[in-house]
Design a protein around this motif. Structure first.
Motif, PDB file in Angstrom:
ATOM      1  N   ARG A 108      47.796  34.131  44.590  1.00 31.73           N
ATOM      2  CA  ARG A 108      46.586  34.507  45.306  1.00 31.73           C
ATOM      3  C   ARG A 108      45.870  35.633  44.570  1.00 31.73           C
ATOM      4  N   PHE A 109      44.583  35.478  44.362  1.00 33.57           N
ATOM      5  CA  PHE A 109      43.756  36.515  43.746  1.00 33.57           C
ATOM      6  C   PHE A 109      42.682  36.914  44.759  1.00 33.57           C
ATOM      7  N   VAL A 110      42.734  38.161  45.215  1.00 31.92           N
ATOM      8  CA  VAL A 110      41.875  38.639  46.297  1.00 31.92           C
ATOM      9  C   VAL A 110      40.636  39.326  45.718  1.00 31.92           C
ATOM     10  N   TYR A 111      39.464  38.926  46.204  1.00 33.85           N
ATOM     11  CA  TYR A 111      38.184  39.494  45.763  1.00 33.85           C
ATOM     12  C   TYR A 111      37.483  40.125  46.963  1.00 33.85           C
ATOM     13  N   PRO A 112      37.567  41.449  47.125  1.00 36.43           N
ATOM     14  CA  PRO A 112      36.859  42.113  48.230  1.00 36.43           C
ATOM     15  C   PRO A 112      35.352  41.976  48.056  1.00 36.43           C
ATOM     16  N   LEU A 113      34.643  41.822  49.169  1.00 31.23           N
ATOM     17  CA  LEU A 113      33.189  41.680  49.145  1.00 31.23           C
ATOM     18  C   LEU A 113      32.562  42.924  49.755  1.00 31.23           C
ATOM     19  N   SER A 114      32.098  43.806  48.911  1.00 34.58           N
ATOM     20  CA  SER A 114      31.471  45.035  49.397  1.00 34.58           C
ATOM     21  C   SER A 114      29.991  44.822  49.688  1.00 34.58           C
ATOM     22  N   ASP A 115      29.353  43.934  48.937  1.00 33.22           N
ATOM     23  CA  ASP A 115      27.938  43.638  49.132  1.00 33.22           C
ATOM     24  C   ASP A 115      27.797  42.159  49.485  1.00 33.22           C
ATOM     25  N   GLN A 116      27.375  41.869  50.719  1.00 36.02           N
ATOM     26  CA  GLN A 116      27.317  40.492  51.186  1.00 36.02           C
ATOM     27  C   GLN A 116      26.235  39.668  50.487  1.00 36.02           C
ATOM     28  N   LYS A 117      25.248  40.326  49.859  1.00 31.10           N
ATOM     29  CA  LYS A 117      24.139  39.599  49.256  1.00 31.10           C
ATOM     30  C   LYS A 117      24.411  39.169  47.823  1.00 31.10           C
ATOM     31  N   VAL A 123      31.326  38.268  59.356  1.00 31.00           N
ATOM     32  CA  VAL A 123      31.230  38.885  58.029  1.00 31.00           C
ATOM     33  C   VAL A 123      32.435  38.456  57.200  1.00 31.00           C
ATOM     34  N   ILE A 124      32.176  37.879  56.041  1.00 30.12           N
ATOM     35  CA  ILE A 124      33.268  37.514  55.121  1.00 30.12           C
ATOM     36  C   ILE A 124      33.663  38.775  54.363  1.00 30.12           C
ATOM     37  N   THR A 125      34.918  39.189  54.501  1.00 27.29           N
ATOM     38  CA  THR A 125      35.357  40.454  53.906  1.00 27.29           C
ATOM     39  C   THR A 125      36.085  40.280  52.572  1.00 27.29           C
ATOM     40  N   ASN A 126      36.759  39.155  52.399  1.00 30.59           N
ATOM     41  CA  ASN A 126      37.436  38.879  51.125  1.00 30.59           C
ATOM     42  C   ASN A 126      37.372  37.390  50.831  1.00 30.59           C
ATOM     43  N   LEU A 127      37.203  37.048  49.570  1.00 30.73           N
ATOM     44  CA  LEU A 127      37.438  35.695  49.093  1.00 30.73           C
ATOM     45  C   LEU A 127      38.782  35.684  48.392  1.00 30.73           C
ATOM     46  N   ILE A 128      39.556  34.621  48.611  1.00 32.77           N
ATOM     47  CA  ILE A 128      40.865  34.506  47.960  1.00 32.77           C
ATOM     48  C   ILE A 128      40.892  33.224  47.155  1.00 32.77           C
ATOM     49  N   LEU A 129      41.177  33.342  45.879  1.00 35.22           N
ATOM     50  CA  LEU A 129      41.342  32.178  45.010  1.00 35.22           C
ATOM     51  C   LEU A 129      42.833  31.908  44.868  1.00 35.22           C
ATOM     52  N   TYR A 130      43.235  30.680  45.187  1.00 38.59           N
ATOM     53  CA  TYR A 130      44.636  30.265  45.108  1.00 38.59           C
ATOM     54  C   TYR A 130      44.816  29.309  43.939  1.00 38.59           C
ATOM     55  N   THR A 131      45.761  29.581  43.065  1.00 40.92           N
ATOM     56  CA  THR A 131      46.147  28.595  42.054  1.00 40.92           C
ATOM     57  C   THR A 131      47.435  27.933  42.525  1.00 40.92           C
ATOM     58  N   PRO A 132      47.564  26.618  42.371  1.00 38.39           N
ATOM     59  CA  PRO A 132      48.655  25.873  43.011  1.00 38.39           C
ATOM     60  C   PRO A 132      50.037  26.352  42.595  1.00 38.39           C
ATOM     61  N   GLY A 133      50.965  26.161  43.523  1.00 42.94           N
ATOM     62  CA  GLY A 133      52.355  26.491  43.252  1.00 42.94           C
ATOM     63  C   GLY A 133      53.074  25.366  42.544  1.00 42.94           C
ATOM     64  N   GLU A 134      54.383  25.431  42.575  1.00 42.06           N
ATOM     65  CA  GLU A 134      55.219  24.494  41.827  1.00 42.06           C
ATOM     66  C   GLU A 134      54.947  23.038  42.177  1.00 42.06           C
ATOM     67  N   PHE A 135      54.688  22.785  43.474  1.00 38.76           N
ATOM     68  CA  PHE A 135      54.493  21.410  43.910  1.00 38.76           C
ATOM     69  C   PHE A 135      53.012  21.047  44.042  1.00 38.76           C
TER      70      PHE A 135
END
Length: 582
Positions: free
Chosen positions: A224-233, A204-216
């Motif tokens: 990091r932006f965390v998106y909890p997944l309450s509904d898998q569908k 079960v995937i519980t969170n998706l995380i979107l990363y925007t690049p750092g300095e390098f």
């Protein structure tokens, strides 16, 4: 200014050493897998190691602290002492007894370059126990390692070889069970060998995380932006404030009739139906095991309390189990569709579709590592030397370029007032670095310590005049401290019976206040006795040999810690004759 993310083409594209490394790894893996598949096609099943069905407490390839798990952990109902059986005809090729790691462990070699491993045992078979006992008495030490010849100790399929336990660094009673390719010692998933357990539960995937690049332009310093997944569908939409990003995720995996969190075998990320990143682990070289640090995110794991995987290949991640870059670019105001696929070791699959849209609208700030400090390049050795400390990080220790902060502070609650904070302990490294701290108060009992949150680790170190040098696999806060207090015995010896070994032993709890106990040496009526100790407990077991069945005598316990402090405890004991060799 943020630099565009680029792979080091000198390493990943044109480096002869890298090409040779990858080519050799792929060739070796292919040969080994062909050999393994050929063997298993001829030998479709192995005798189960236990009398009851397998319920996994841990699966092959799980991310552990600094390594991938190299086998399957089998539950034993929270108890030790269950019989363990040989998987196939063969011979005992290695026996090891240690207070840490695998504890008591057997390695059996079988036809077709197959080795099976049985770890954290409470005891070996009766004949093998006598052999180990004699070697321990001969060397007068508990920790031993033996490599028998092929003809010395043959074993048959289904033969009793030991009993399950909780020895070494085990976190609870269980059997750690492995299959390896004998020549390379490369472990592979026991399920390839036909080992099975009930598992119809998909990850079960519980969170998706979107990363925007750092300095390098990569993982270091990424937001990091965390998106909890309450509904898998539902098909969710992630918004990125940057035109460049990569993805991570957390998950929950278990098996049928099981509450343990387990790992997954493979995952992949697809953009508009095209795979842009994949990871698959059904075998690995032990030299590659540290690369677990390149695909996990401890900062998110601290935040969510669950395993985190990255869908990005960092520049110095040379593991052949990883394919694709995972890096994505958007155009202004655009939106793209992605699919994340997961598969566990039993073949159960799950997937999640989601969109990522570019948006310049304000949104709450993401989670970041600490930033600032000196730039350290992953391709070069990095050194600092000044009057109070020296620091050396070798080439190949990092997976990408980073910045390191070196912050000196002082405290009033120690004879050594200086503290040195180095970097962020959420940044994982591939090789240990060396650190030297200097003080005119250094003695032979001075050691270097590291603090990570509430965890204090004695690193010890070598001494040279007014300086102490030690190695650390983590960043953190470092300082010097004297350990002048010797280890102690916490409880009087209590006579107990080991029903597996059919021997008496004295159970004693011991403790050291700082550096940790390094040596334990015991005697009964002036004769050396085997003393079992394990890093997971304060209890030691002082075993009496069959020839040491006196009803009264003198028990001497000698303890020594890592700083060299020693202590001796003497007990005059009388044993109830009814308890002797009961």
């Amino acid at each position: 200014m943020k630099q565009p993310y680029q792979y080091d083409t000198n390493i990943l594209s044109t480096s002869d050493s890298y090409k040779k490394y990858v080519s050799l790894s792929m060739i070796c893996s292919a040969i080994i897998l062909l050999t393994i598949n050929d063997v298993f096609s001829q030998r479709p099943w192995y005798s189960p190691p236990l009398d009851f069905g397998i319920v996994p407490a841990g699966t092959f390839g799980e991310p552990r602290s600094g390594h991938f798990h190299s086998g399957i952990d089998i539950k034993t109902n929270g108890e030790a002492g269950y019989p363990v059986y040989c998987a196939d005809d063969g011979y005992i090729s290695r026996i090891k007894v240690s207070s840490s790691g695998f504890g008591k462990v057997l390695y059996l070699s079988h036809p077709g370059e197959v080795t099976t491993v049985y770890a954290h045992l409470r005891a070996f078979s009766p004949d093998m126990n006598k052999l180990i006992d004699s070697i321990q008495f001969q060397k007068q030490q508990y920790e031993i390692e033996v490599f028998p010849e092929m003809e010395q100790y043959p074993v048959s399929k289904g033969e009793l070889i030991g009993y399950t336990g909780n020895t070494g660094s085990s976190g609870g009673p269980h059997l750690h069970y492995e299959f390896r390719h004998s020549r390379s010692q490369k472990p592979y998933d026991p399920l390839i060998a036909g080992i099975t357990y009930s598992d119809t539960v998909a990850p079960v995937i519980t969170n998706l995380i979107l990363y925007t690049p750092g300095e390098f332009g990569g993982y270091y310093g990424a937001e990091r932006f965390v998106y909890p997944l309450s509904d898998q569908k539902d098909t969710v939409t992630l918004t990125s404030p940057d035109l460049e990003f990569f993805i991570g995720f957390t998950f929950f995996e278990t098996s049928s009739n099981n509450s343990n969190r387990l790992g997954i075998q493979q995952y992949s990320l697809l953009e508009a139906g095209q795979e842009i990143f994949s990871f698959m682990l059904d075998s690995f070289l032990f030299s590659d095991s540290k690369y677990v640090n390149a695909i996990t995110d401890p900062l998110i794991e601290k935040t969510t309390g669950t395993n985190t995987y990255l869908c990005i290949r960092q520049p110095a991640n040379y593991m052949t189990s990883v394919s694709g870059s995972g890096f994505v670019k958007l155009t202004t105001g655009s939106k793209k569709l992605f699919e994340l696929r997961l598969q566990d070791n039993s073949g159960n699959q799950t997937s999640k579709y989601f969109y990522v849209a570019h948006s310049i609208a304000d949104q709450p700030p993401g989670i970041c590592n600490e930033s600032g400090g000196i730039k350290v390049e992953h391709k070069r050795q990095f050194r600092i030397k000044n009057p109070s400390y020296s620091f050396k990080l070798d080439e190949g220790s990092l997976y990408d370029d980073i910045r390191l902060l070196f912050i000196k502070t002082t405290t009033v609650d120690s004879e050594f007032k200086n503290r040195l904070e180095i970097g962020d302990d959420a940044i994982l490294i591939h090789k240990s670095f060396s650190l030297t701290l200097r003080s005119e108060k250094v003695t032979h009992q001075t050691g270097l310590l590291r603090v990570n949150e509430n965890d204090t680790t004695w690193l010890g170190g070598s001494h040279n005049g007014d300086q102490v040098t030690a190695y650390s696999s983590k960043f953190g806060v470092f300082f010097l401290k004297n350990d002048t207090i010797a280890p102690t015995v916490l409880s009087a010896p209590v006579l107990q019976t080991d029903t597996i070994l059919n021997r008496q032993y004295f159970s004693v709890n011991v403790n050291d206040n700082l550096s940790g106990i390094n040596e334990v040496d015991c005697s009964w009526n002036q004769k050396w006795v085997v003393t079992e100790r394990n890093s997971n407990t304060s209890a030691i077991k002082i075993y009496l040999a069959e020839s040491q069945s006196e009803s009264s005598g003198e028990l001497i316990i000698k303890l020594k810690d890592e700083a060299g402090n020693s202590s001796i405890f003497t007990y005059q004991l009388t044993i109830d004759p009814k308890q002797i060799n009961k």
